[in-house]
Design a protein around this motif. Structure first.
Motif, mmCIF file in Angstrom:
data_model
loop_
_atom_site.group_PDB
_atom_site.id
_atom_site.type_symbol
_atom_site.label_atom_id
_atom_site.label_comp_id
_atom_site.label_asym_id
_atom_site.label_seq_id
_atom_site.Cartn_x
_atom_site.Cartn_y
_atom_site.Cartn_z
ATOM 1 N N GLU A 368 0.849 -1.207 0.000
ATOM 2 C CA GLU A 368 0.000 0.000 0.000
ATOM 3 C C GLU A 368 0.875 1.244 0.000
ATOM 4 O O GLU A 368 1.957 1.253 0.584
ATOM 5 N N GLY A 434 -4.636 0.029 7.617
ATOM 6 C CA GLY A 434 -3.430 -0.715 7.289
ATOM 7 C C GLY A 434 -3.688 -2.205 7.194
ATOM 8 O O GLY A 434 -4.559 -2.744 7.879
ATOM 9 N N THR A 435 -2.924 -2.890 6.354
ATOM 10 C CA THR A 435 -3.062 -4.336 6.194
ATOM 11 C C THR A 435 -2.081 -5.041 7.119
ATOM 12 O O THR A 435 -0.865 -4.804 7.036
ATOM 13 N N MET A 440 4.102 -0.955 3.915
ATOM 14 C CA MET A 440 3.539 0.329 3.491
ATOM 15 C C MET A 440 4.633 1.316 3.105
ATOM 16 O O MET A 440 5.640 1.449 3.806
ATOM 17 N N LEU A 504 4.022 -3.514 8.646
ATOM 18 C CA LEU A 504 2.869 -3.393 9.549
ATOM 19 C C LEU A 504 2.623 -4.704 10.309
ATOM 20 O O LEU A 504 1.626 -5.383 10.117
ATOM 21 N N VAL A 528 -3.112 4.966 11.935
ATOM 22 C CA VAL A 528 -3.050 3.772 11.093
ATOM 23 C C VAL A 528 -3.613 2.617 11.926
ATOM 24 O O VAL A 528 -3.073 2.282 12.988
ATOM 25 N N VAL A 530 -4.275 -1.212 12.390
ATOM 26 C CA VAL A 530 -3.742 -2.492 11.942
ATOM 27 C C VAL A 530 -4.437 -3.590 12.747
ATOM 28 O O VAL A 530 -4.269 -3.681 13.967
#
Length: 592
Positions: A368, A434-435, A440, A504, A528, A530
């Protein structure tokens, strides 16, 4: 009697098991009473935030993997949160001390932070994160030492010296906040403090009589580790010591390639460790200087911090003009090239940021990309605000992490724009989704005329590039893909960009903000989020038992229970008390 002695030996055995079971990751406890005091750092009495009656506050000094317990008593007249800047709070964003994750500690209340400094080393600092309170103090150093079995990549220094530098106003944070609320600029600071004290009188015209200044005493021939933190409001500072080299060794938890500097720019929120050898002849004391950068220096000459380096065998006072800072008025790239020269020591032993052991962050697929652009303050709904990519962040009354825990709807929006909005800026609580275990790339684009520095909680990110102008896809060709420094706070020069990469892997809700207090207060931040789709205590610890409730969950908050606070103060010390009590009983039985 025989039964008593059998019980005694049994109890001793149990107690030894109890004490040995917690020996691997011991607990370290601090008690913080946060209150106002009257102090005169620039010669004028003013309201200052102190911890345990001292300004600055005490150093927190712990070792990798220690469990840290900080009991906070809020004696201010407003709510409070303590933030441990750069401490990654792995698996425990509940303890991060920011409004997106925690309800504030009300005035006259107590609250206990409990977290582990997991897999970290380095130099950090703590500060109060609400209401611009850091502009009035309440800060101190946070040191995480290597475990004895992990070598440091330099000879053990003779001593550790903490130096907190920062711009300072004679107005307290309440007055500064009021000025911002009225749409005014904070204006030029009144001075620069070093360890909470004003400048040494190196110039009778610029520095009045009666100001208390910092003196740091050293032994000739010895090497010291100086941990220097810029804890100020919004001014980048150049740090230097007369006639001494600064050997850079560490920055916010990462050992650096060791390089000598005569001076180094330290931006708001940043921390560095220098090895300084006291190799001068002690004919006199020496100046320690922190002077403003990227400003009109002729107007800012009085905004200079000066302390004294005193050799124990010194023969006289510091004399002569201050050592010169960088002469780069017409060279925009000098400071940036200096920043680019700071490299990660990839051969040093841990603790290390993730991806651990690979050292190939540059070849990991990015999942991302976010381009976050800031501009000068603008009017939104009649109020002066700052923004990132057109979003001026509004802190919700119910913290984001708490809203997730109790499934409260409408507190925030997922879907923070990955690129700057091409519409007028707006105020909202918009969060980056966020993944978990993603990688990122964040481009910080500073389209303001002022220097900015950005911090991300929960992580050390890799600083891979910076340059003037607008970032483009082609800018990736200039990235450092091998030994870019891993840190938590990075500068972004006016009219320039900085690129960072972050893995992340730490579940939680993490703040991404400017460290400049005025811009931060006016909305230049986001979070962010997560989330591990498979909820497990292995990636995030449960909500703490003493969690505070506010906003939509205020009805769950019970009145302050002083007895429960007393119990929390005991923490792991209660185990120790029980152990000692049982041993005493056992010994009494044996010898009775």
């Amino acid at each position: 009697m025989a039964l008593c002695r059998f019980s005694a030996f049994f109890l001793i055995h149990i107690c030894l098991l109890l004490t040995s079971s917690s020996a691997e990751d011991p607990s370290v406890t601090y008690d913080f009473e946060v209150s106002y005091i009257t102090a005169s750092p620039l010669g004028v009495p003013q309201q200052v935030i102190a911890i345990n009656g001292k300004f600055p506050g005490p150093n927190i000094n712990v070792t990798t993997n220690n469990n840290v317990v900080v009991n906070v008593r809020n004696k201010l007249d407003e709510s409070l949160l303590m933030h441990w800047s750069g401490v990654q709070q792995r698996r425990s964003s509940w303890q991060d001390g920011l409004p997106g994750t925690n309800c504030p500690i009300p005035s006259k209340w107590n609250w206990t932070y409990q977290f582990q400094v997991k897999d970290q080393i380095g130099s950090f600092f703590y500060f109060p994160s609400l209401h611009m309170q850091r502009a009035s103090g309440g800060y101190g150093s946070f040191i995480i030492n290597n475990r004895p079995i992990i070598p440091i990549p330099f000879d053990t220094p003779h001593g550790d010296i903490v130096i907190l530098i920062g711009d300072w106003y004679k107005r307290n944070h309440t007055a500064l906040r009021k000025a911002l609320d009225e749409g005014k600029d904070l204006g030029m600071p009144d001075g620069v403090l070093i360890n909470g004290k004003g400048p040494y009188q190196y110039n009778t015209t610029l520095v009045p009589d009666g100001i208390d200044y910092e003196t740091i005493e050293v032994h000739a021939g010895k090497t010291y580790r100086l941990r220097v933190h810029n804890v100020g409001t919004s001014t980048s500072l150049n740090f230097r010591i007369q006639n001494h080299n600064l050997l850079l060794a560490e920055s916010e938890g990462s050992y650096t390639v060791q390089q000598n500097y005569t001076s180094l720019d330290i931006h708001v929120g940043q921390s560095y460790s220098f090895l300084v050898t006291m190799d001068q002849n002690a004919s006199s004391d020496y100046y320690i200087v922190a002077s403003a950068r990227f400003v009109n220096e002729s107007q800012w000459k009085r905004v200079t911090g000066v302390a004294i380096l005193h050799y124990t065998n010194s023969k006289g006072k510091a004399k002569g003009p201050l050592p010169d800072g960088p002469n780069d008025e017409f060279d925009k790239t000098f400071s940036m090239n200096q920043a680019r020269s700071i490299r990660w020591n990839v051969s040093a032993s841990g603790a290390r940021p993730n991806p651990q052991g690979s050292f190939r962050y540059g070849s990991i697929n990015v999942t991302e990309i976010y381009v976050l652009k800031n501009k000068p303050p603008v009017k939104i709904n009649g109020k002066t605000r700052t923004a990132l990519s057109g979003i001026s962040f509004v802190n919700p009354s119910t913290p984001i992490r708490l809203a997730d825990q109790f499934k409260v709807k409408g507190v925030y929006k997922l879907g923070f724009p990955s690129k700057p909005l091409q519409v007028p800026p707006k105020m909202e609580t918009s969060v980056i989704n966020g993944t978990y275990r993603g990688f990122m790339e964040v481009i910080l684009q500073n389209n303001d005329t002022k220097m900015q520095s950005y911090h991300m909680s929960g992580y050390a990110f890799f600083v891979v590039g910076m340059d003037y102008g607008e970032w483009t896809e082609n800018s990736r060709g200039t990235y450092n893909k091998w030994d870019g420094i891993a840190r938590s706070t990075v500068q972004v020069y006016p009219g320039a960009w900085t690129a960072i990469l972050v893995s992340l892997d730490n579940v939680g809700v993490w703040n991404l903000r400017t460290e400049n207090l005025d811009s931060w207060y006016l909305g230049q931040e986001t979070y962010v989020r997560v989330v591990n789709p498979e909820a497990t205590n292995k990636t995030e610890l449960p909500m703490p038992d003493n969690a505070l409730f506010c906003g939509a969950l205020s009805h769950l908050q019970k009145p302050q229970d002083i007895s429960s606070f007393a119990a929390s103060i005991m923490g792991d010390r209660s185990k120790l008390f029980f152990t000692l009590l049982m041993i005493a009983y056992a010994v009494m039985c044996i010898f009775s």
